[in-house]
Scaffold this active site. Structure first.
Site, PDB file in Angstrom:
ATOM      1  N   ASP A  67       0.817  -1.216   0.000  1.00 61.19           N
ATOM      2  CA  ASP A  67       0.000   0.000   0.000  1.00 61.19           C
ATOM      3  C   ASP A  67       0.851   1.265   0.000  1.00 61.19           C
ATOM      4  O   ASP A  67       2.077   1.214   0.173  1.00 61.19           O
ATOM      5  CB  ASP A  67      -0.950  -0.007   1.219  1.00 61.19           C
ATOM      6  CG  ASP A  67      -0.285  -0.474   2.504  1.00 61.19           C
ATOM      7  OD1 ASP A  67       0.957  -0.386   2.606  1.00 61.19           O
ATOM      8  OD2 ASP A  67      -0.989  -0.929   3.414  1.00 61.19           O
ATOM      9  N   ASN A 136      -7.652  -2.917  13.987  1.00 61.49           N
ATOM     10  CA  ASN A 136      -9.025  -3.330  13.682  1.00 61.49           C
ATOM     11  C   ASN A 136      -9.047  -4.568  12.783  1.00 61.49           C
ATOM     12  O   ASN A 136     -10.061  -4.898  12.198  1.00 61.49           O
ATOM     13  CB  ASN A 136      -9.788  -2.170  13.020  1.00 61.49           C
ATOM     14  CG  ASN A 136      -9.100  -1.693  11.747  1.00 61.49           C
ATOM     15  OD1 ASN A 136      -8.116  -2.289  11.303  1.00 61.49           O
ATOM     16  ND2 ASN A 136      -9.614  -0.628  11.146  1.00 61.49           N
ATOM     17  N   HIS A 138      -7.177  -4.980  10.012  1.00 61.66           N
ATOM     18  CA  HIS A 138      -6.913  -4.755   8.585  1.00 61.66           C
ATOM     19  C   HIS A 138      -5.594  -5.393   8.160  1.00 61.66           C
ATOM     20  O   HIS A 138      -4.680  -5.566   8.961  1.00 61.66           O
ATOM     21  CB  HIS A 138      -6.991  -3.268   8.198  1.00 61.66           C
ATOM     22  CG  HIS A 138      -5.883  -2.383   8.663  1.00 61.66           C
ATOM     23  ND1 HIS A 138      -6.102  -1.167   9.253  1.00 61.66           N
ATOM     24  CD2 HIS A 138      -4.533  -2.500   8.579  1.00 61.66           C
ATOM     25  CE1 HIS A 138      -4.945  -0.593   9.511  1.00 61.66           C
ATOM     26  NE2 HIS A 138      -3.981  -1.372   9.116  1.00 61.66           N
ATOM     27  N   GLU A 143      -9.572  -2.280   5.061  1.00 60.47           N
ATOM     28  CA  GLU A 143     -10.259  -2.013   6.315  1.00 60.47           C
ATOM     29  C   GLU A 143     -11.483  -2.931   6.466  1.00 60.47           C
ATOM     30  O   GLU A 143     -11.959  -3.493   5.471  1.00 60.47           O
ATOM     31  CB  GLU A 143     -10.721  -0.544   6.319  1.00 60.47           C
ATOM     32  CG  GLU A 143      -9.590   0.480   6.237  1.00 60.47           C
ATOM     33  CD  GLU A 143      -8.898   0.729   7.577  1.00 60.47           C
ATOM     34  OE1 GLU A 143      -8.783  -0.207   8.386  1.00 60.47           O
ATOM     35  OE2 GLU A 143      -8.462   1.879   7.804  1.00 60.47           O
TER      36      GLU A 143
HETATM   37  C1  GLP Z   1      -0.466   0.061   8.472  1.00 60.13           C
HETATM   38  C2  GLP Z   1      -0.095  -0.776   7.264  1.00 60.13           C
HETATM   39  C3  GLP Z   1      -0.301  -2.242   7.541  1.00 60.13           C
HETATM   40  C4  GLP Z   1       0.320  -2.616   8.869  1.00 60.13           C
HETATM   41  C5  GLP Z   1      -0.360  -1.859   9.974  1.00 60.13           C
HETATM   42  C6  GLP Z   1       0.132  -2.199  11.361  1.00 60.13           C
HETATM   43  O1  GLP Z   1      -1.806   0.345   8.548  1.00 60.13           O
HETATM   44  N1  GLP Z   1      -0.851  -0.399   6.116  1.00 60.13           N
HETATM   45  O2  GLP Z   1       0.268  -2.985   6.483  1.00 60.13           O
HETATM   46  O3  GLP Z   1       0.187  -3.999   9.092  1.00 60.13           O
HETATM   47  O4  GLP Z   1      -0.096  -0.481   9.714  1.00 60.13           O
HETATM   48  O5  GLP Z   1       1.227  -1.419  11.655  1.00 60.13           O
HETATM   49  P1  GLP Z   1       2.114  -1.519  12.953  1.00 60.13           P
HETATM   50  O6  GLP Z   1       3.041  -2.649  12.703  1.00 60.13           O
HETATM   51  O7  GLP Z   1       2.813  -0.199  13.027  1.00 60.13           O
HETATM   52  O8  GLP Z   1       1.182  -1.774  14.093  1.00 60.13           O
END
Ligand code: GLP
Length: 253
Positions: A67, A136, A138, A143
């Site tokens: 993304d 959440n 995702h 989402e």
């Molecule tokens: C973002 C990314 C996800 C990732 C998530 C969790 O939203 N788009 O790919 O898994 O964050 O991130 P963190 O590892 O900082 O909790």
């Protein structure tokens, strides 16, 4: 599904790096699906060490990221392109032309999504997809929704995601409200998936995702259908799973 329990973040990152390194050793021209966020940072550091000190080569690999924030150019310090460059690409021997992300600056969403889907198809799919999980449930920026998404799309981020990710921006208002994300289908069609999870605040959603109902309201729950899923978690993130499904967890030395 294999679940590896690591007593801390460093050990989790080392285990995940070993799995990724094994993939690259097995298939040097692997297509690697990569993720951002705080969780994979330790794993990327460990891979850089493997490259620098032990000759692990990514020269034949291609990478596709999940993304990118809409509106951020690749040289914006909070863009995922910049993150990947800093955390991994500049520390290994991957060809810059073999690293792909959605283009956050393309304002033609349809064209950008079609371009990214065509790219994924031309690469022949993903050999190993690295994933984190959002608070959440995702994956990528898919989402919670009424149905599982298929192709790349532009998504309006939920308030909880904006709040969670705003920590990386100087002010919450700077955090983009939209992102381009790979759809769920190419993610779960990856031939192998490696999910890394850290932090006690993820314990409940992780247990729900892996052992609760498969539902688009918890996008990561679709991972239950994936034939080759490896989960690497540290103690906090695995606490609920350890108390309810301990027989399914492998402790790392
Ligand atoms: C973002 C990314 C996800 C990732 C998530 C969790 O939203 N788009 O790919 O898994 O964050 O991130 P963190 O590892 O900082 O909790």
């Amino acid at each position: 599904m294999r679940i590896y329990y690591a007593e801390n973040y460093e050990k989790m990152s080392r285990k995940a790096a070993d799995i990724l390194a094994a993939q690259v050793t097995l298939k040097p021209d692997s297509v690697l699906g990569l993720a951002t966020g705080a969780t994979p940072v330790g794993l990327y550091r460990a891979l850089a060490v493997d490259h620098r000190e032990h000759g692990l080569s990514f020269s034949k690999c291609r990478t596709v990221n999940l993304d990118e924030y809409c509106g951020l150019a690749a040289d914006h310090p909070q863009s995922y392109a910049y993150f990947m460059q800093k955390m991994l690409f500049s520390n290994i021997d991957i060809c810059p032309e073999h690293t792909y992300l959605p283009d956050g600056k393309n304002i033609d969403a349809d064209a950008e999504c079609q371009r990214y889907d065509a790219l994924l198809a031309s690469l022949g799919g993903i050999d190993l997809q690295l994933l984190g999980i959002g608070h959440n449930g995702h994956i990528g920026f898919n989402e919670p929704a009424a149905c599982f998404s298929t192709g790349t799309h532009r998504i309006r981020l939920t308030e909880s995601t904006i709040h969670a990710n705003a920590r990386f921006f100087v002010r919450e208002e700077e955090m983009p409200e939209y992102a381009y994300t790979m759809g769920i289908r190419p993610i779960v069609q990856a031939r192998r998936i490696l999910l890394v999870v850290s932090g006690a605040e993820k314990a409940e959603i992780l247990e729900q995702a892996l052992f609760g109902p498969v539902t688009p309201h918890v996008p990561a729950s679709i991972l239950q259908l994936v034939p080759d899923l490896i989960v690497c978690g540290e103690a906090g993130a695995l606490s609920d799973i350890c108390s309810k499904h301990s027989a399914l967890v492998t402790n790392l030395p």
